[in-house]
Structure formats: structure tokens, C-alpha cells
Design a protein around this motif. Structure first.
Motif, mmCIF file in Angstrom:
data_model
loop_
_atom_site.group_PDB
_atom_site.id
_atom_site.type_symbol
_atom_site.label_atom_id
_atom_site.label_comp_id
_atom_site.label_asym_id
_atom_site.label_seq_id
_atom_site.Cartn_x
_atom_site.Cartn_y
_atom_site.Cartn_z
ATOM 1 N N ASN A 253 0.936 -1.285 0.101
ATOM 2 C CA ASN A 253 0.027 -0.107 -0.133
ATOM 3 C C ASN A 253 0.862 1.345 0.150
ATOM 4 O O ASN A 253 0.346 2.181 -0.499
ATOM 5 C CB ASN A 253 -0.903 -0.001 1.401
ATOM 6 C CG ASN A 253 -2.148 -0.660 1.026
ATOM 7 O OD1 ASN A 253 -2.806 -0.417 0.198
ATOM 8 N ND2 ASN A 253 -2.468 -1.580 2.206
ATOM 9 N N ASN A 344 -9.604 -2.655 -3.208
ATOM 10 C CA ASN A 344 -8.359 -1.552 -2.763
ATOM 11 C C ASN A 344 -7.176 -2.103 -3.642
ATOM 12 O O ASN A 344 -6.595 -1.030 -4.083
ATOM 13 C CB ASN A 344 -7.987 -1.989 -1.509
ATOM 14 C CG ASN A 344 -6.915 -1.263 -0.791
ATOM 15 O OD1 ASN A 344 -6.844 0.129 -1.017
ATOM 16 N ND2 ASN A 344 -5.844 -1.971 -0.372
ATOM 17 N N CYS A 345 -7.091 -3.169 -4.081
ATOM 18 C CA CYS A 345 -5.989 -3.594 -5.105
ATOM 19 C C CYS A 345 -5.854 -2.745 -6.361
ATOM 20 O O CYS A 345 -4.923 -2.089 -7.029
ATOM 21 C CB CYS A 345 -5.624 -4.954 -5.315
ATOM 22 S SG CYS A 345 -7.131 -5.600 -6.108
ATOM 23 N N LYS A 348 -5.377 1.088 -5.672
ATOM 24 C CA LYS A 348 -4.008 1.570 -5.446
ATOM 25 C C LYS A 348 -3.262 1.588 -6.772
ATOM 26 O O LYS A 348 -2.312 2.276 -6.902
ATOM 27 C CB LYS A 348 -3.336 0.548 -4.375
ATOM 28 C CG LYS A 348 -3.774 0.637 -2.975
ATOM 29 C CD LYS A 348 -3.089 1.826 -2.427
ATOM 30 C CE LYS A 348 -3.891 1.969 -0.999
ATOM 31 N NZ LYS A 348 -3.508 3.476 -0.524
ATOM 32 N N GLN A 363 1.751 -5.471 -10.624
ATOM 33 C CA GLN A 363 0.300 -4.728 -10.623
ATOM 34 C C GLN A 363 -0.011 -4.750 -11.783
ATOM 35 O O GLN A 363 -1.468 -4.579 -12.116
ATOM 36 C CB GLN A 363 0.798 -3.361 -10.155
ATOM 37 C CG GLN A 363 1.241 -3.021 -8.734
ATOM 38 C CD GLN A 363 1.688 -1.841 -8.338
ATOM 39 O OE1 GLN A 363 2.631 -1.047 -8.897
ATOM 40 N NE2 GLN A 363 1.146 -1.034 -7.355
ATOM 41 N N VAL A 367 -3.106 -7.344 -11.235
ATOM 42 C CA VAL A 367 -4.170 -6.670 -10.687
ATOM 43 C C VAL A 367 -4.995 -6.209 -11.694
ATOM 44 O O VAL A 367 -5.878 -6.613 -12.145
ATOM 45 C CB VAL A 367 -3.473 -5.561 -9.729
ATOM 46 C CG1 VAL A 367 -4.676 -4.571 -9.172
ATOM 47 C CG2 VAL A 367 -2.899 -6.147 -8.549
ATOM 48 N N SER A 430 0.873 -8.923 -1.291
ATOM 49 C CA SER A 430 0.606 -7.894 -0.945
ATOM 50 C C SER A 430 0.001 -7.547 0.488
ATOM 51 O O SER A 430 -0.258 -8.601 0.993
ATOM 52 C CB SER A 430 -0.244 -6.943 -1.967
ATOM 53 O OG SER A 430 -1.778 -7.393 -1.774
ATOM 54 N N TYR A 432 -2.599 -5.558 0.465
ATOM 55 C CA TYR A 432 -3.664 -4.737 -0.095
ATOM 56 C C TYR A 432 -5.009 -5.352 0.800
ATOM 57 O O TYR A 432 -6.031 -4.569 0.929
ATOM 58 C CB TYR A 432 -3.958 -4.936 -1.762
ATOM 59 C CG TYR A 432 -2.843 -4.121 -2.415
ATOM 60 C CD1 TYR A 432 -2.390 -3.110 -1.955
ATOM 61 C CD2 TYR A 432 -2.575 -4.673 -3.646
ATOM 62 C CE1 TYR A 432 -1.505 -2.502 -2.942
ATOM 63 C CE2 TYR A 432 -1.768 -4.117 -4.732
ATOM 64 C CZ TYR A 432 -1.066 -3.027 -4.078
ATOM 65 O OH TYR A 432 -0.128 -2.381 -4.858
ATOM 66 N N CYS A 433 -5.197 -6.486 0.798
ATOM 67 C CA CYS A 433 -6.351 -7.046 1.028
ATOM 68 C C CYS A 433 -6.922 -6.717 2.586
ATOM 69 O O CYS A 433 -8.102 -6.596 2.822
ATOM 70 C CB CYS A 433 -6.464 -8.724 1.125
ATOM 71 S SG CYS A 433 -6.118 -9.194 -0.629
ATOM 72 N N CYS A 436 -9.170 -3.618 2.600
ATOM 73 C CA CYS A 436 -10.081 -3.714 1.350
ATOM 74 C C CYS A 436 -11.385 -3.933 1.931
ATOM 75 O O CYS A 436 -11.846 -4.581 3.056
ATOM 76 C CB CYS A 436 -9.808 -4.838 0.482
ATOM 77 S SG CYS A 436 -10.818 -4.913 -1.105
#
Ligand SMILES: Cc1cc2nc3c(=O)[nH]c(=O)nc-3n(C[C@H](O)[C@H](O)[C@H](O)COP(=O)(O)OP(=O)(O)OC[C@H]3O[C@@H](n4cnc5c(N)ncnc54)[C@H](O)[C@@H]3O)c2cc1C
Ligand code: SF4
Length: 507
Positions: A253, A344-345, A348, A363, A367, A430, A432-433, A436
Motif C-alpha cells: 500500500n 483496494n488492489c 492502489k 500490478q 491486478v 501484498s 492490499y487485502c 479492502c
């Protein structure tokens, strides 16, 4: 006298067209033109980077004794296209013809070929493999796997070779390069350069003309000449390269760049030379300053992947960018242009794309690319997005990565199976989760991670194509073992998600 065309991504003093011509008689033509700046809505940082670097390169050529006819975007006589500028300059200088280095895009190759001027195209030899080298390698092979091409490039360049054997005994150390996100990052990121007066002038121009494009123009800190790009490279080799391999696939993040090189934009514009960059990395390894897995991984990206995708682009021809092997037709959702999303992923990856014109490989692949593939978005729309938003994006390198590697739209020339994953991969690589709105653990239900739903939906709707793929048998075995009621629930929730997304609802 002849005109020597130098395009915005050809800012290399040893360019074949410059080598071929004579600074005493010939005139270099460089032009900032609306056609090139707006055929896709390029990120303002990308346009500013190129115009600023072009202006500095023109100054450098003049200092080296060349006569340069440089057209600025707002010059009143600007015809708005590369060919228009060549025709105008040819009549102004009574030129006998134009010499140019082959552009990296079929569109421009065709336009230059159709020009009503005598013209001479030279190969772009800033690459390690020529078109003929790639054709010879590809000849008679059933599958064009990058790994074997890469080994040839190692042999050809002598990089990381120990006689005729690979350094350390193995060609590829990727196995060591998949560590999940680290708790902390001890590299401050790419070297940043304060804009000087000439860069500021370009920033004002770009703000006026392209300020409404997606992407933040300021703060602007990119290198805009070879000297600065080399300073950045040295800074990264010292601080970033040692851990580049370990955390190549990780995402965090709060760290946009992690240990990545941020050299793609400089290489692709011609400010850095691929061999120079690889030799600098190898020297760090030989001096004991960077481990083999990092240096081999980095060199493989450049002399392997970068050269390989270029070979594919030119081998496959102009129709490559419009391929759509999986028949995907969905619209690109507004979240790719910064509209709110609960994922969120995606948020970002898109946000740093907007601020920096940069996202790193995983990414882009796992992603935004993974989501576009799972959600069935039309490849042409995804291709245009990637071409527009990244500072390092040029069709020869972007299209094979998007159409081929990421979307499988070329039917499997580059990838032997689609790069798809559920939320689990993103969770592993990551942080990220954790922040999220969706829950990565949930496979169904209102909070289920959309990647979990869409993963099965993709496999189910493309069963006929992929069931027989030996690398995907396991995935289908898991799906087929699932309780039928649960399978129906997954498919109906995925379909509902896709129809809400298609209707423009924030997802
Ligand atoms: C969907 C998708 C789109 C992409 N679009 C582009 C693009 O428009 N332009 C571009 O240069 N790269 C593209 N790539 C490849 C890669 O993501 C970028 O080169 C890399 O993220 C650039 O950041 P970096 O300089 O920090 O690279 P690093 O991670 O530090 O890697 C070093 C260098 O290796 C080269 N490299 C690494 N992977 C690849 C690859 N797959 N293909 C070609 N070169 C590679 C690049 O020159 C890169 O600068 C794309 C990848 C994907 C999956
Ligand atoms: S839960 Fe799913 S959507 Fe959210 S960040 Fe993780 S992978 Fe992305």
C-alpha cells in the motif's frame, strides 16, 4: 542535403539515422506534434517527459555540431503530424530526401512509408536482437518460449556467462524471486530531479494543452537527459538492485516503487542503452554488491523479455493489436480512469498510475491485467488504456504485454496459459487485502472478493478452450469437484457483479 528524422523515443546519440548522416550537410528534424501527443490520451507526465527530453536532446545535438530544425507544439507553422513536418522542412531546406530509424509502431512505419518524399529507413540497432535474429530463432519452433530466446541473448552478449555456461550453473533464478511483501523497505525509491527552467516551460505547455487528460502532471521529478538517467541508474544499482530479485513480485500500500529499477521509460526513450544498464548490474554482482538472483532476474527482464516482446510485435504484424482470441467485449470500467472502486488492489494500482504514470510489473499483470481478463474487457480498450497511462508505454513493448501476456488475446503466442488468479495470489504478495472493503477469504456472498468469483466464471465460460491445457487441468479438477449448488452460486454472483459493473455501478 538530407533530413534526418529523430523521433521522441529515439533520443540516442548513436542512433542509426544519425550515424548514417553528415552533420556538415544534413539537417535533423525533431517535432512535437499533436497527432503523436493525442492519438491516445497520454498521461500528462509522459508527454512532458518526452517533450522535455526531446528539447534537451536537440540542444545536445546542436552542441555536437548538428543543425536541428525543431518544431515546438505551439509553433504557429506546426502541421500537427510527423509526416507533415517532414514535408514542410523538406521544402524549406530543399532536401533531397529523409533518412530515419525504423519507428517502434506499425502506424508510424506505414505513415512514413506513404510519404511523398524519397526516404530511407534504417534498422533500429539499439536492440540486441535484430528482426532477422528473432526470425532465425523463431524459425521452425512450435512454441516461442522466452526462456530459450533469453539463453541465446546471454550467449550473444556474454552477460553473466562463465565460459559457455551460465554464471552459477543455472540460467534462471526466478525461483528465488517470489518473496511476499516485506515488512519494511530500506530503499528510498527512484532518484528525483527538480525541473529546471526548460522542463518548467514544458510543464506549463503540457498543463495548458493536456491538463484534462487522466494523470497528475506535478510533482514532476523524472530524469530528462542521459546524464540524469545515469545518475538514477547508479543510485538504484546501489540501493535497489540488491533486493530487486527477492521482492520483484511484491506489492505494498505505502510503497509505489519498492525495489524496482524505474528504468523502462529511460530505456524506451533512448536515454539509457540496454547493454549499458545490464553491464552496470553485472558489475555490481562481480563486485559482490548484489546477489546473483537479483542481477540475473533484472538482466533477464531486459535482454530476455524486452527483446522477446519486440520480436513478437514485429513478427506478428500490424493486426496484432486488434486480436481478441477469447471474444471479450465488455467496456473498460470507469475505475480504470480513477472512478471509485471498493477493490483496494485496483484502487492502489490505478492511483499510483495516476500520480506517477507508473505501476510495476505485477500490478500491471496480476491486478489491472488479471481483472480485465477475468471480467472479459475488450482487449482493444485495455490496450489503449495501457498505452496511454504509462510513461514507458510504446506499442512495440506495450501491445505484446497487454494483448499477449496479460489478456491471452493472441491465443497463446506469448503465454502458454492465461495469467489468472483469484484474490489469494494478491493476498499472498501484498498488504492490499487487509484494507479492502471485500474479504479475500470469502468465496461467495456480498463481501466476497470479486477476483474469487470472476476466476471461476472465467474458467467456466472458457472451458472448451482451456480444459485440455495440461497446465490448467488441476484448476478444472478443483472446480468440477465443487458442490454443484455452490458452483451455481459462484456463477450467478459473478454474473451479477459483471452486469452491475457494465451498468456503470461502482464495484
Ligand atoms: C500488462 C502489461 C503492460 C506492460 N506495458 C509495458 C510498457 O508499455 N512498456 C514497458 O516498457 N514495459 C511494459 N510492461 C513490462 C513491465 O511491466 C515494465 O517494463 C516495468 O514495470 C517497468 O518498470 P521498471 O523500469 O521499474 O522495471 P523493472 O521491474 O525494474 O524491470 C527492469 C526492466 O526490464 C524490462 N522489462 C521487464 N519486464 C518486461 C516485459 N514484460 N516486457 C518488456 N520489458 C520488460 C523493462 O525495460 C524494465 O524497465 C508491461 C507489462 C504488463 C504485464
Ligand atoms: S480482497 Fe480482493 S479486491 Fe480486495 S484487495 Fe484483496 S484481491 Fe483485491
Amino acid at each position: 542535403m538530407r533530413l534526418v528524422l529523430v523521433l521522441g523515443d529515439q533520443l540516442s546519440p548513436n542512433l542509426s539515422a544519425l550515424r548514417k548522416c553528415d552533420k556538415a550537410n544534413d539537417v535533423v528534424v525533431m517535432a512535437e506534434v499533436a497527432d503523436e501527443a493525442s492519438y491516445v490520451p497520454h498521461h500528462p507526465k509522459k508527454i512532458a517527459f518526452l517533450f522535455a527530453a526531446m528539447r534537451k536532446f536537440a540542444d545536445q545535438l546542436r552542441a555536437d555540431g548538428w543543425q536541428v530544425a525543431y518544431t515546438r507544439l505551439d509553433d504557429p507553422d506546426n502541421t500537427g503530424s510527423i509526416t507533415g513536418e517532414l514535408i514542410r522542412r523538406a521544402s524549406e531546406h530543399k532536401a533531397a530526401g529523409v533518412v530515419y530509424t525504423e519507428p517502434g509502431e506499425w502506424r508510424l512505419i506505414a505513415a512514413l512509408g506513404d510519404m511523398p518524399l524519397q526516404s530511407h529507413s534504417l534498422p533500429d540497432d539499439r536492440f540486441i536482437a535484430s528482426h532477422a535474429d528473432f526470425a532465425a530463432w523463431a524459425e521452425g519452433r512450435k512454441q516461442l518460449r522466452m526462456e530459450y530466446f533469453y539463453r541465446d541473448m546471454r550467449r550473444k552478449t556474454g552477460l553473466l556467462m562463465d565460459g559457455d555456461q551460465p554464471e552459477g550453473g543455472k540460467w534462471n533464478y526466478d525461483h528465488d524471486n517470489r518473496k511476499p511483501a516485506p515488512d519494511s523497505v530500506d530503499y528510498a525509491g527512484p532518484m528525483q530531479f527538480a525541473p529546471d527552467h526548460s522542463v518548467e516551460e514544458v510543464l506549463d505547455l503540457v498543463a495548458r494543452r493536456f491538463g484534462n487528460n487522466f494523470g497528475d502532471l506535478r510533482p514532476f521529478w523524472l530524469a530528462t537527459d542521459t546524464g540524469q538517467a545515469r545518475q538514477h541508474l547508479a543510485h538504484w544499482i546501489k540501493g535497489g538492485l540488491p533486493k530487486f530479485g527477492d521482492y520483484q513480485d511484491a506489492m505494498l500500500n505505502d510503497h509505489k516503487f519498492l525495489y524496482h529499477g524505474i528504468v523502462g521509460l529511460y530505456l524506451n526513450a533512448g536515454l539509457l542503452d540496454p547493454l549499458e544498464v545490464c553491464q552496470a548490474a553485472e558489475a555490481a554482482y562481480r563486485a559482490g554488491n548484489a546477489p546473483l538472483n537479483a542481477v540475473e532476474g533484472f538482466i533477464r527482464q531486459i535482454i530476455g523479455w524486452r527483446e522477446y516482446v519486440r520480436g513478437i510485435y514485429f513478427r506478428e504484424g500490424p493486426d496484432y493489436v486488434s486480436r481478441n482470441a477469447l471474444g471479450h467485449t465488455a467496456k473498460l470500467p470507469a475505475m480504470y480512469w480513477g472512478a471509485p472502486t471498493k477493490m483496494n488492489c485496483i484502487a492502489k494500482a490505478v492511483d499510483q498510475t495516476k500520480t506517477e504514470a507508473y505501476a510495476h510489473h505485477i500490478q500491471r499483470l496480476m491486478v489491472t491485467g488479471n481483472f480485465a481478463l477475468l471480467a472479459g474487457i475488450a482487449p482493444a480498450a485495455v490496450h489503449e488504456w495501457y498505452l496511454a497511462v504509462y510513461a514507458d508505454a510504446y506499442e512495440w513493448v506495450e501491445a505484446p504485454n497487454v494483448i499477449g501476456m496479460s489478456l491471452f488475446a493472441d491465443g497463446g503466442i506469448i503465454a502458454s496459459k492465461p495469467y489468472i488468479s483469484s484474490g489469494n495470489y494478491i493476498h499472498k504478495m501484498s498488504d492490499y487485502c487487509g484494507s479492502c472493503a471485500y474479504r479475500v477469504q470469502d468465496k461467495t456472498g456480498v463481501d466476497a472478493c470479486p477476483f474469487n468469483l470472476l476466476y471461476w466464471h472465467f474458467l467456466d465460460r472458457h472451458r472448451d478452450r482451456f480444459k485440455g491445457n495440461p497446465r490448467m487441468g488441476q484448476m478444472y479438477a478443483v472446480w468440477d469437484k465443487m458442490d454443484p449448488a455452490r458452483r451455481d452460486q459462484v456463477l450467478s454472483e459473478a454474473a451479477d457483479f459483471l452486469s452491475r459493473m457494465d451498468a456503470g455501478a461502482p464495484v
